[in-house]
Enzyme design. Structure first.
Site, PDB file in Angstrom:
ATOM      1  N   ASP A 169      81.729  47.263  21.596  1.00 12.38           N
ATOM      2  CA  ASP A 169      81.016  47.465  20.244  1.00 12.38           C
ATOM      3  C   ASP A 169      82.058  47.372  18.897  1.00 12.38           C
ATOM      4  O   ASP A 169      82.878  48.341  18.911  1.00 12.38           O
ATOM      5  CB  ASP A 169      80.380  48.761  20.214  1.00 12.38           C
ATOM      6  N   THR A 221      77.688  43.903  15.235  1.00 11.51           N
ATOM      7  CA  THR A 221      78.611  44.537  14.227  1.00 11.51           C
ATOM      8  C   THR A 221      80.146  43.826  14.363  1.00 11.51           C
ATOM      9  O   THR A 221      80.927  44.059  13.455  1.00 11.51           O
ATOM     10  CB  THR A 221      78.611  46.069  14.953  1.00 11.51           C
ATOM     11  N   THR A 222      80.375  42.880  15.751  1.00  8.89           N
ATOM     12  CA  THR A 222      81.397  42.417  15.857  1.00  8.89           C
ATOM     13  C   THR A 222      81.227  41.116  14.969  1.00  8.89           C
ATOM     14  O   THR A 222      82.261  40.787  14.103  1.00  8.89           O
ATOM     15  CB  THR A 222      81.658  41.734  17.069  1.00  8.89           C
ATOM     16  N   ASP A 268      72.389  49.813  21.030  1.00 13.95           N
ATOM     17  CA  ASP A 268      72.392  48.534  20.256  1.00 13.95           C
ATOM     18  C   ASP A 268      71.056  47.847  20.871  1.00 13.95           C
ATOM     19  O   ASP A 268      70.486  47.336  20.159  1.00 13.95           O
ATOM     20  CB  ASP A 268      73.686  47.561  20.901  1.00 13.95           C
TER      21      ASP A 268
HETATM   22  P1  ADP Z   1      78.013  41.744  18.140  1.00 15.85           P
HETATM   23  O1  ADP Z   1      78.769  42.990  18.229  1.00 15.85           O
HETATM   24  O2  ADP Z   1      78.304  41.233  16.874  1.00 15.85           O
HETATM   25  O3  ADP Z   1      76.515  41.912  18.783  1.00 15.85           O
HETATM   26  P2  ADP Z   1      78.608  40.702  20.680  1.00 15.85           P
HETATM   27  O4  ADP Z   1      79.717  40.758  21.548  1.00 15.85           O
HETATM   28  O5  ADP Z   1      77.228  41.526  21.339  1.00 15.85           O
HETATM   29  O6  ADP Z   1      78.862  40.906  19.272  1.00 15.85           O
HETATM   30  O7  ADP Z   1      78.050  39.051  20.704  1.00 15.85           O
HETATM   31  C1  ADP Z   1      77.029  38.631  20.266  1.00 15.85           C
HETATM   32  C2  ADP Z   1      76.969  37.012  20.013  1.00 15.85           C
HETATM   33  O8  ADP Z   1      77.190  36.535  21.380  1.00 15.85           O
HETATM   34  C3  ADP Z   1      75.934  36.315  19.134  1.00 15.85           C
HETATM   35  O9  ADP Z   1      76.292  35.515  18.500  1.00 15.85           O
HETATM   36  C4  ADP Z   1      74.941  35.928  20.378  1.00 15.85           C
HETATM   37  O10 ADP Z   1      74.339  34.984  20.257  1.00 15.85           O
HETATM   38  C5  ADP Z   1      76.153  35.748  21.608  1.00 15.85           C
HETATM   39  N1  ADP Z   1      75.580  35.697  23.011  1.00 15.85           N
HETATM   40  C6  ADP Z   1      75.200  36.839  23.453  1.00 15.85           C
HETATM   41  N2  ADP Z   1      74.834  36.304  24.778  1.00 15.85           N
HETATM   42  C7  ADP Z   1      74.928  35.175  24.897  1.00 15.85           C
HETATM   43  C8  ADP Z   1      74.850  34.136  26.245  1.00 15.85           C
HETATM   44  N3  ADP Z   1      74.236  34.713  27.087  1.00 15.85           N
HETATM   45  N4  ADP Z   1      75.171  33.008  25.954  1.00 15.85           N
HETATM   46  C9  ADP Z   1      75.524  32.561  24.670  1.00 15.85           C
HETATM   47  N5  ADP Z   1      76.077  33.197  23.622  1.00 15.85           N
HETATM   48  C10 ADP Z   1      75.705  34.583  23.888  1.00 15.85           C
HETATM   49 MG    MG Z   2      75.638  42.448  20.524  1.00 18.54          MG
END
Ligand code: ADP
Ligand code: MG
Length: 540
Positions: A72, A105-106, A406
């Site tokens: 996170d 948040t990332t 989250d």
């Molecule tokens: P954050 O902390 O910003 O939420 P994440 O590690 O959860 O970061 O990543 C979020 C990103 O990953 C988003 O841009 C989302 O669209 C993308 N994402 C999440 N799951 C998938 C998936 N199964 N396939 C492709 N992209 C994904």
């Molecule tokens: Mg996320």
């Protein structure tokens, strides 16, 4: 010699050749701006590898040797020791996104880093920081418009869509393999606490999450009723109480102490006897009154002044068959009162039958390695939910808690703003493409800045594919082409390693997460651009 000239290093002197006071004066703000941008970009690069379902996790160690494993962004940045003041702004940015949307948040920090890179290029072209800042603001507003245009409305009764968005959020976490169990829990708990009177917001404080070691994350459950993480304080008393009458007190059942650190010296046996007798009578009186009101389950708020319960009190409660649970935290008071539909009782005089709550059953249950108390069949319960998260070790348990938070936030976003968009880099690339087209209609520095902004948005699909082990340049250009052909929902299919209609893969996320990421990141970049000096004060 002016002050700014004095501050200049020898290297600076060589660069400016010592000529032109104007250049000498201007060089300091430029240096400061550059150093701020560098520091913030470095921080954003550090979290970049955690983005997306194939992102890596970080192991964070604090000075005491305690270890956290997390994916996170907000948690990583919060625990990092960040010294540079501009880098600290990114930590705040991530926190702001956590409060506003809870997820993304990332992404927000990665975006900010990329926008700063774009700003740096514009600065190098000689565009004034204020002009860049204004253009970026306009570009962000336009991006939000584009995102809104591509969003899909969602109804709260559409459980499938809610489940999909919770799953997307959980997919990129350490506990992704448990998303099938955790998503329904997140959806059900938020839907349960939606207040018809305040439909557009939910208070996540109405969801109490208890962490219990033992078992695995699969065993996480949503409890019907209320659960307290404390165990009962009775020694030989009841551990199970049917038709419970519950009293929640804020005073203590122990002998009073003197206000200050005084000592009472008892010199003879008769006096000693008197003290003991007094104490016994004092406690017995309290217990009797509690019993008289018909109470059989007593909850006691934690106190820092003295023991909530003396040994003698426990003995009496055991004898009178009253179940006692002590050490209710102050911040849990509101939740508890709402769940049980009762009011806290501040003094013995108010301990009357009408202030008691009722429940069908209160019992101590074993969860994993410890015990907790469960209340079921509460009369007129408030809209609250209790969750018990389980995990085989503390690291897993904590990360499961953060991930579930989250997912809960994602559902809260959908209650606040009932729109979904596709994930997997689709929204960012679409924004980038449309902004680029819009930039062609503009003139002056705006045109440059819009283009730079549009290019900066590509960082999200770029990083997603990079983290998934794909060829980022190839993937992003293909994605751009597919969007140019009108496939607005084409995204990076991380699992299959190709570009496909991401809606068919069920990767959806709330609109609010993406819009708030863009607006908040732009806001931070603008404020970093506007800083031209760092002043240290002598006051601590
Ligand atoms: P954050 O902390 O910003 O939420 P994440 O590690 O959860 O970061 O990543 C979020 C990103 O990953 C988003 O841009 C989302 O669209 C993308 N994402 C999440 N799951 C998938 C998936 N199964 N396939 C492709 N992209 C994904
Ligand atoms: Mg996320």
């Amino acid at each position: 010699m002016t002050i700014s000239e004095e501050i200049m290093t020898a290297g600076d002197m060589k660069k400016t050749g010592g000529g032109g006071l104007m250049r000498a004066k201007n060089s300091k703000p430029e240096e400061i701006r550059k150093s701020n941008i560098q520091a913030a970009k470095a921080l954003s690069d550090a979290v970049r590898t955690s983005l997306g379902p194939r992102g890596m996790d970080k192991m964070i160690q604090d000075p005491k040797g305690e270890v956290t494993i997390t994916n996170d962004g907000a948690t990583i940045l919060n625990q990092m020791m960040v010294v540079h003041p501009a880098a600290k702004m990114l930590v705040e940015l991530s926190k702001a996104q956590d409060i506003e949307a809870g997820d993304g948040t990332t992404s927000v920090v990665v975006l900010a880093g990329s926008l700063l890179g774009a700003a740096e290029k514009m600065l190098a072209k000689g565009i004034h920081p204020t002009t860049i800042s204004d253009s970026f603001q306009k570009a962000a507003a336009k991006s939000v418009e584009i995102l809104i245009n591509m969003s899909i409305p969602v109804d709260l009764n559409d459980r499938e869509s809610l489940l999909k968005s919770a799953t997307t959020s959980l997919c990129s976490k350490v506990v992704s393999q448990n998303s099938a169990e955790l998503s329904p829990i997140a959806v059900d708990s938020v839907l349960k606490i939606v207040d018809p009177a305040r439909e557009n917001n939910v208070n996540l404080k109405d969801i109490k999450v208890i962490k219990k070691l033992g078992g695995t994350v699969d065993d996480t459950e949503l409890v019907d009723g209320l659960v307290l993480e404390q165990k009962t304080s009775n020694v030989n008393g009841p551990k199970r109480m049917e038709k419970a009458k519950i009293g929640f007190i804020q005073f203590q059942v122990s002998p009073p102490k003197t206000d200050m650190d005084n000592q009472v010296v008892v010199s003879d046996y008769a006096a000693m006897d008197r003290v003991l007798k007094e104490e016994r009578a004092y406690i017995l009186n309290i217990v009797k009154q509690i019993k008289k009101a018909g109470c059989n389950v007593l909850l006691i708020q934690k106190s820092i002044l003295r023991d909530a319960l003396s040994d003698l009190a426990v003995h009496f409660f055991d004898k009178t068959k009253i179940m006692v649970i002590k050490d209710i935290e102050r911040e849990d008071v509101e939740f508890l009162c709402k769940s049980l539909n009762c009011r806290p009782i501040a003094s013995l005089d108010h301990f009357t039958p009408e202030n008691l709550a009722t429940a069908e059953l209160v019992e101590e249950i074993q969860t994993g390695t410890s015990k907790c108390v469960k209340f079921s069949g509460i009369a007129n319960p408030g809209k609250t939910v209790s969750l018990i998260i389980r995990g085989s070790n503390k690291l897993m348990l904590d990360e499961a808690h953060r991930s579930l938070h989250d997912a809960l936030c994602v559902i809260r976003c959908l209650v606040k703003k009932r729109f979904l968009i596709a994930g997997g880099g689709a929204p960012e690339i679409e924004v980038s493409r449309e902004l680029m087209m819009h930039a062609n209609t503009l003139t002056g520095p705006d045109a440059y800045c819009f283009k730079a902004f549009a290019e900066a948005m590509e960082i999200i699909p770029y990083t997603l594919s990079e983290n998934a082990g794909l060829n980022p340049i190839g993937t992003v250009t293909e994605l751009r082409n597919r969007h140019a052909l009108g496939e607005k929902t084409a995204g990076i299919n991380v699992r299959k390693g190709c570009i496909s209609n991401i809606l068919e893969e069920n990767v959806v996320q709330p609109l609010l997460v993406s819009t708030s990421a863009i607006t908040l990141a732009t806001e931070t970049v603008r404020s970093i651009l506007k800083i031209d000096d760092i002043v240290n004060t002598i006051r601590g």
